[in-house]
Design a protein around this motif. Structure first.
Motif, PDB file in Angstrom:
ATOM      1  N   ILE A 137       0.869  -1.185   0.000  1.00 31.72           N
ATOM      2  CA  ILE A 137       0.000   0.000   0.000  1.00 31.72           C
ATOM      3  C   ILE A 137       0.899   1.225   0.000  1.00 31.72           C
ATOM      4  O   ILE A 137       1.616   1.483   0.971  1.00 31.72           O
ATOM      5  N   ARG A 138       0.896   1.962  -1.069  1.00 28.82           N
ATOM      6  CA  ARG A 138       1.758   3.136  -1.203  1.00 28.82           C
ATOM      7  C   ARG A 138       0.935   4.396  -0.952  1.00 28.82           C
ATOM      8  O   ARG A 138       0.066   4.756  -1.748  1.00 28.82           O
ATOM      9  N   LEU A 139       1.196   5.043   0.147  1.00 27.81           N
ATOM     10  CA  LEU A 139       0.458   6.251   0.527  1.00 27.81           C
ATOM     11  C   LEU A 139       1.246   7.483   0.102  1.00 27.81           C
ATOM     12  O   LEU A 139       2.424   7.618   0.426  1.00 27.81           O
ATOM     13  N   PRO A 140       0.610   8.430  -0.599  1.00 28.01           N
ATOM     14  CA  PRO A 140       1.302   9.630  -1.063  1.00 28.01           C
ATOM     15  C   PRO A 140       1.442  10.673   0.046  1.00 28.01           C
ATOM     16  O   PRO A 140       0.862  11.755  -0.006  1.00 28.01           O
ATOM     17  N   ILE A 141       2.206  10.315   1.058  1.00 35.59           N
ATOM     18  CA  ILE A 141       2.418  11.196   2.209  1.00 35.59           C
ATOM     19  C   ILE A 141       3.906  11.462   2.332  1.00 35.59           C
ATOM     20  O   ILE A 141       4.717  10.536   2.272  1.00 35.59           O
ATOM     21  N   PRO A 158       2.151  15.311   8.178  1.00 40.27           N
ATOM     22  CA  PRO A 158       1.986  14.323   7.101  1.00 40.27           C
ATOM     23  C   PRO A 158       1.219  14.908   5.921  1.00 40.27           C
ATOM     24  O   PRO A 158      -0.011  14.953   5.920  1.00 40.27           O
ATOM     25  N   ALA A 159       1.924  15.353   4.910  1.00 34.53           N
ATOM     26  CA  ALA A 159       1.307  16.092   3.806  1.00 34.53           C
ATOM     27  C   ALA A 159       1.039  15.187   2.607  1.00 34.53           C
ATOM     28  O   ALA A 159       1.905  14.419   2.181  1.00 34.53           O
ATOM     29  N   THR A 160      -0.157  15.294   2.053  1.00 34.02           N
ATOM     30  CA  THR A 160      -0.459  14.702   0.755  1.00 34.02           C
ATOM     31  C   THR A 160      -0.286  15.788  -0.307  1.00 34.02           C
ATOM     32  O   THR A 160      -0.360  16.983   0.005  1.00 34.02           O
ATOM     33  N   PRO A 161      -0.055  15.433  -1.564  1.00 38.38           N
ATOM     34  CA  PRO A 161       0.113  16.457  -2.607  1.00 38.38           C
ATOM     35  C   PRO A 161      -1.093  17.376  -2.744  1.00 38.38           C
ATOM     36  O   PRO A 161      -0.961  18.549  -3.082  1.00 38.38           O
ATOM     37  N   ILE A 217      -9.664   8.947  -3.740  1.00 37.69           N
ATOM     38  CA  ILE A 217      -8.850  10.124  -3.434  1.00 37.69           C
ATOM     39  C   ILE A 217      -7.799  10.268  -4.517  1.00 37.69           C
ATOM     40  O   ILE A 217      -7.050   9.331  -4.777  1.00 37.69           O
ATOM     41  N   ALA A 218      -7.718  11.407  -5.156  1.00 32.21           N
ATOM     42  CA  ALA A 218      -6.685  11.629  -6.160  1.00 32.21           C
ATOM     43  C   ALA A 218      -5.317  11.580  -5.503  1.00 32.21           C
ATOM     44  O   ALA A 218      -5.105  12.150  -4.450  1.00 32.21           O
ATOM     45  N   GLY A 219      -4.396  10.892  -6.142  1.00 29.56           N
ATOM     46  CA  GLY A 219      -3.027  10.898  -5.653  1.00 29.56           C
ATOM     47  C   GLY A 219      -2.615   9.652  -4.903  1.00 29.56           C
ATOM     48  O   GLY A 219      -1.443   9.455  -4.638  1.00 29.56           O
ATOM     49  N   VAL A 220      -3.555   8.758  -4.550  1.00 31.61           N
ATOM     50  CA  VAL A 220      -3.148   7.506  -3.936  1.00 31.61           C
ATOM     51  C   VAL A 220      -2.566   6.639  -5.036  1.00 31.61           C
ATOM     52  O   VAL A 220      -3.193   6.385  -6.043  1.00 31.61           O
ATOM     53  N   ILE A 221      -1.314   6.223  -4.863  1.00 26.95           N
ATOM     54  CA  ILE A 221      -0.581   5.599  -5.955  1.00 26.95           C
ATOM     55  C   ILE A 221      -1.131   4.212  -6.263  1.00 26.95           C
ATOM     56  O   ILE A 221      -1.311   3.839  -7.411  1.00 26.95           O
ATOM     57  N   ALA A 222      -1.375   3.419  -5.234  1.00 25.07           N
ATOM     58  CA  ALA A 222      -1.851   2.050  -5.476  1.00 25.07           C
ATOM     59  C   ALA A 222      -3.362   2.033  -5.617  1.00 25.07           C
ATOM     60  O   ALA A 222      -4.072   2.385  -4.690  1.00 25.07           O
ATOM     61  N   PRO A 223      -3.897   1.625  -6.783  1.00 27.58           N
ATOM     62  CA  PRO A 223      -5.338   1.601  -6.953  1.00 27.58           C
ATOM     63  C   PRO A 223      -6.049   0.778  -5.894  1.00 27.58           C
ATOM     64  O   PRO A 223      -7.197   1.038  -5.558  1.00 27.58           O
ATOM     65  N   ALA A 224      -5.346  -0.228  -5.343  1.00 21.02           N
ATOM     66  CA  ALA A 224      -5.985  -1.095  -4.352  1.00 21.02           C
ATOM     67  C   ALA A 224      -6.367  -0.359  -3.088  1.00 21.02           C
ATOM     68  O   ALA A 224      -7.182  -0.842  -2.317  1.00 21.02           O
ATOM     69  N   LEU A 238      -6.171  11.117   3.936  1.00 18.90           N
ATOM     70  CA  LEU A 238      -6.552   9.763   3.563  1.00 18.90           C
ATOM     71  C   LEU A 238      -7.293   9.132   4.740  1.00 18.90           C
ATOM     72  O   LEU A 238      -6.696   8.838   5.778  1.00 18.90           O
ATOM     73  N   ILE A 239      -8.581   8.941   4.573  1.00 17.56           N
ATOM     74  CA  ILE A 239      -9.441   8.411   5.632  1.00 17.56           C
ATOM     75  C   ILE A 239     -10.305   7.320   5.022  1.00 17.56           C
ATOM     76  O   ILE A 239     -10.955   7.543   4.002  1.00 17.56           O
ATOM     77  N   GLY A 240     -10.295   6.135   5.632  1.00 15.35           N
ATOM     78  CA  GLY A 240     -11.186   5.097   5.144  1.00 15.35           C
ATOM     79  C   GLY A 240     -10.539   3.741   5.029  1.00 15.35           C
ATOM     80  O   GLY A 240      -9.684   3.360   5.832  1.00 15.35           O
TER      81      GLY A 240
END
Length: 436
Positions: A271-275, A366-369, A427-434, A374-376
């Motif tokens: 799981i790759r989180l864009p943080i 913890p910054a996202t672009p 959410i736009a920007g989450v790298i892994a579609p899963a 990211l919640i859920g």
């Protein structure tokens, strides 16, 4: 269910509270000895729904170029041989279009308004006190260009229910007389009466005490080392306690609320989180001249600083926080950036604070672009997210905590927001579609 919450900051503690309220058996794990000892320790103190324009906006790329190499720049990228930083930066640039900015503002405002209402309900329900001030937030501009650029976002926020009013420089000084010193430099301001401020650390510690009284278990001074998967689910959390003893903590569900450390634990699970960590600074100093000190919580657009004031138990102090430095997981205080904040305070409110007793702090936000948290849900059915809140962790804490508690419980959230893993709301920007 038995739910394990990873992280005892604002997001972790609020998640634990609302999970407990829904009847779950909750355990919170954190590496620090006390709750809210890292990013939640000395932040700017604003419950700022109006602070919804993301860093990634159409004007950001040019500003970043102008600020490159400036040690005191409000937003400073220290380019590193770090692929995660470069990937994050490319995603950031993609979020700078007008359409993406409008979309992200919509998400941030919806969650912020819901969260502020949730905080106010919590305050009424349990009488929690945290040096709160309900005088609104005044966002002032010292350049006409920046003031003009604020009109469209403010209009969008009003349409979404955040009553961010555009006001004149004279009206700004009327609302906050401490700004009279810089009246000739003021181009204008915006004011959001419903916004608030308060000591986030004091809130988190008080809420943790309430959680403990309600039966929530806190495993403090426990260093979380891994999440272990078995059969497509999280089987257990691995940690070492303060004496170095290895432990396996099992539960039916896990909520990942570890701020900037979240992607390091999620990545081994695919799981790759864009943080990426955005190092923020704050200065806390005693009030020296109360007549020169601000009463209303303020945002200084030019220097990307927020100002709050705390008064309790005979103590009267100013908290000034902001700026962002993208330099990996480095936590060292940069003297140049600290001095720049103090210098700006003295320019705006000369003599208000006692700089000789200033206390400096830095924390990794913890910054996202997109600045959208990211919640859920994730691809693992018993692993949930409550992370990536950037500078708005305090603003979004209660709404995020209540929402993830409902999602864990199989209930629909009460706010229209792009929760991860929910049908039709990626959410736009989450790298892994899963993870969507």
């Amino acid at each position: 269910m038995r739910v394990t919450v990873l992280g005892a900051g604002l997001l972790g503690v609020s998640s634990a509270y609302y999970l407990n309220q829904l009847g779950h058996d909750v355990t919170v794990i954190d590496r620090q000895a006390t709750p809210a000892a890292e990013t939640s320790f000395a932040n700017g103190g604003q419950i700022s729904v109006s602070h919804a324009e993301p860093w990634a906006n159409p004007g950001a790329p040019l500003k970043l170029l102008q600020w490159l190499g400036r040690e005191d720049a409000p937003l400073l990228f220290r380019l590193r041989a770090d692929m995660r930083q470069w990937l994050w930066g490319l995603q950031f640039l993609r979020e700078c279009t007008p359409a993406r900015t409008r979309h992200n503002i919509e998400q941030i405002v919806r969650l912020g308004t819901y969260s502020r209402d949730t905080l106010q309900a919590l305050r009424r329900d349990i009488g929690i006190a945290y040096e709160e001030r309900t005088q609104g937030i005044l966002h002032f501009y010292t350049t006409q260009k920046e003031f003009d650029a604020a009109q469209a976002p403010a209009e969008q926020m009003r349409a979404l229910g955040c009553d961010r009013q555009v006001i004149s420089a004279d009206e700004a000084v009327r609302l906050e007389p401490a700004l009279r010193h810089i009246r000739p430099q003021l181009a204008g301001a915006t004011y959001t009466q419903e916004d608030e401020s308060g000591d986030a650390n004091k809130f988190a510690r008080a809420l943790a005490q309430q959680c403990e009284a309600n039966g929530v278990k806190f495993l403090m001074s426990h260093n979380i080392t891994a999440l272990r998967e078995l059969g497509g689910r999280i089987d257990h959390v691995e940690a070492t306690d303060f004496e170095g003893r290895f432990q396996r903590i099992r539960g039916d569900a896990v909520v990942l609320a570890m701020g900037s450390l979240s992607p390091l634990l999620a990545q081994p699970l695919g799981i790759r989180l864009p943080i990426y960590p955005a190092k923020g600074y704050s200065v806390t100093m005693p009030v020296k001249d109360a007549s020169m000190a601000h009463q209303v919580s303020l945002t200084d657009d030019e220097f990307k600083l927020v100002f709050s004031r705390y008064t309790s138990d005979g103590s009267d102090r100013l908290r000034i926080a902001g700026t962002a430095e993208f330099n990996g997981y480095d936590r060292d205080l940069n003297a140049v950036r600290c001095e720049a904040i103090v210098r700006r305070v003295e320019q705006l409110f000369p003599g208000a604070g006692d700089a000789s007793q200033a206390q400096f702090w830095t924390g990794l936000r913890p910054a996202t672009p997109s600045n959208v948290p990211l919640i859920g849900k994730t691809k693992l059915p018993n692993l949930f997210l409550n992370t990536g809140h950037g500078t708005l962790g305090w603003t979004h804490a209660c709404g995020s905590g209540k929402s993830v508690a409902r999602i864990v419980s199989g209930l629909a959230p009460e706010v229209d927001f792009a929760f991860t893993g929910m049908t039709g709301t990626p959410i736009a920007g989450v790298i892994a579609p899963a993870t969507r």
